[in-house]
Design an enzyme around this catalytic site. Structure first.
Site, PDB file in Angstrom:
ATOM      1  N   HIS A  89       0.593   0.013  -9.510  1.00  0.00           N
ATOM      2  CA  HIS A  89      -0.162  -0.871  -8.607  1.00  0.00           C
ATOM      3  C   HIS A  89      -0.644  -2.113  -9.360  1.00  0.00           C
ATOM      4  O   HIS A  89      -1.830  -2.460  -9.335  1.00  0.00           O
ATOM      5  CB  HIS A  89      -1.358  -0.118  -7.998  1.00  0.00           C
ATOM      6  N   ARG A 132       0.848  -1.188   0.000  1.00  0.00           N
ATOM      7  CA  ARG A 132       0.000   0.000   0.000  1.00  0.00           C
ATOM      8  C   ARG A 132       0.889   1.245   0.000  1.00  0.00           C
ATOM      9  O   ARG A 132       1.885   1.314   0.714  1.00  0.00           O
ATOM     10  CB  ARG A 132      -0.920   0.025   1.229  1.00  0.00           C
ATOM     11  N   GLU A 174      -2.856   7.406  -4.298  1.00  0.00           N
ATOM     12  CA  GLU A 174      -3.266   6.935  -5.639  1.00  0.00           C
ATOM     13  C   GLU A 174      -4.703   7.385  -5.934  1.00  0.00           C
ATOM     14  O   GLU A 174      -5.536   7.436  -5.030  1.00  0.00           O
ATOM     15  CB  GLU A 174      -3.201   5.397  -5.701  1.00  0.00           C
TER      16      GLU A 174
END
Length: 376
Positions: free
Chosen positions: A257, A211, A240
């Site tokens: 990601h 994360r 993000e």
């Protein structure tokens, strides 16, 4: 039943089409109005499922996330509303293992390292972290495991099996695999913060495939602009889909990601929710995971040589070339909506296990090949 799903989830129509009237939309754009008269909601990590989103969900009875982490889901609120919930723990762990292995091999070329002479610390030894531990050991690396929850839950383990974060951050390479938490005994928000970043040596390598908020990106940028920059591999970014653009030129590998974005991993995620809904609604599943996946481009390679680091890099690149993901990220950087567009249009990527290695057992070790992720 009516079903609303993230448009990036594969095989939703194939699996749920017999049971539901399906609508898809961008996961980041799901609105309360779209949940009116919807029975089933299927999401990924970019959709925040909370009281605000479900304000008009008058019929919702099942929420599923095709992800390992659940930090984007208000599970307590779902329980209060009597809405069933399912996730997909472990669905993309193999893909993340592949990603980190590819990154390690790229780092080795960049720094002219033999990985078997280096130490890797894995921060968070759950589903994905344990895959990285397995692969690093197969590379011959010394592995440090940092996970206070695992250390407490494994009383039979030796004290040397786990280290604290301070010791983990002395390793040559540190790979992060934790959920994002802000409370409790071991919060992970800015686990790598300004103070920790300042203590790192310039020779060290950091990998983040969990994360974005686990790292303080602004503090990292300040370090990278100093005369002692670090070597960074970043798949997840703070805030993000926004990316701290000035940081990107100072990152060895930058991706949007997608560490867990193998076709197999995404299929496992959708299939786990298919099974959970079948159980909830007492329906009979009519499909199997194996039926969904197409044949890979490469299925079999015969090896007559030892599986050394250069040969391993060639084999990994045959299945998954991480450099292409990095190049696509840099080419699109700064364009409107580039981050989500790269994820939506991500090319089909197979896992290393889609490739079978036929080994000369005199020169190669089948157990090592399997531990690295290949089929033998």
């Amino acid at each position: 039943m009516k079903l609303l799903a993230d448009e990036n989830m594969p095989y939703v129509q194939e699996l749920f089409g017999d049971w539901a009237d399906i609508t898809t939309c961008p996961g980041r754009d799901v609105s309360p109005e779209q949940l009116i008269d919807v029975d089933v909601l299927l999401v990924r990590s970019i959709t925040q499922v909370n009281k605000a989103l479900l304000a008009k969900a008058n019929r919702l009875r099942f929420v599923g996330t095709a992800t390992i982490g659940c930090d984007h889901i208000d599970t307590e609120f779902l329980t209060e509303r009597g809405i069933a919930f399912a996730s997909a723990p472990g669905c993309n762990k193999v893909a993340v293992g592949d990603y980190v292995l590819a990154a390690l091999l790229k780092v080795a070329v960049h720094k002219n390292w033999q990985l078997k002479h280096k130490t890797l610390a894995v921060v968070g030894v759950g589903n994905t972290g344990s895959q990285v531990v397995q692969r690093a050991r197969a590379l011959g690396m010394k592995v440090l495991q940092c996970d206070p929850f695992k250390a407490l839950s494994c009383p039979q383990s030796s004290p040397t099996d786990f280290v604290d974060l301070k010791q983990a951050l002395t390793a040559d390479i540190v790979s992060f695999h934790v959920p994002i938490t802000r409370g409790g005994a071991h919060p992970t928000w800015h686990l790598l913060g300004k103070a920790e970043i300042a203590e790192l040596k310039s020779e060290q390598v950091l990998i983040n495939a969990c994360r974005g908020e686990v790292w303080d990106n602004a503090a990292l940028l300040a370090r990278q602009l100093s005369n002692t920059p670090l070597t960074l591999v970043i798949d997840v970014w703070e805030d993000e889909p926004n990316v701290l653009v000035p940081l990107v030129p100072h990152v060895l590998l930058a991706t949007p990601h997608i560490a867990g974005y193998s076709l197999e991993g995404k299929a496992r995620g959708t299939f786990a929710l298919y099974q959970a809904l079948a159980e909830l609604e007492q329906l009979t599943p009519a499909h199997s995971l194996a039926q969904l996946l197409p044949a890979p481009a490469f299925t079999r390679v015969e090896l007559a040589a030892c599986l050394d680091q250069p040969l391993l890099a060639r084999l990994v690149g045959l299945v998954y070339d991480i450099n292409l993901d990095d190049a696509a990220f840099r080419a699109a950087l700064g364009q409107p909506g580039f981050f989500d567009r790269l994820r939506k249009q991500y090319p089909e990527r197979r896992e290393l296990a889609s490739l079978q290695l036929v080994l000369d057992t005199i020169t190669a070790d089948p157990a090592q090949a399997q531990a690295l992720g290949f089929k033998v």
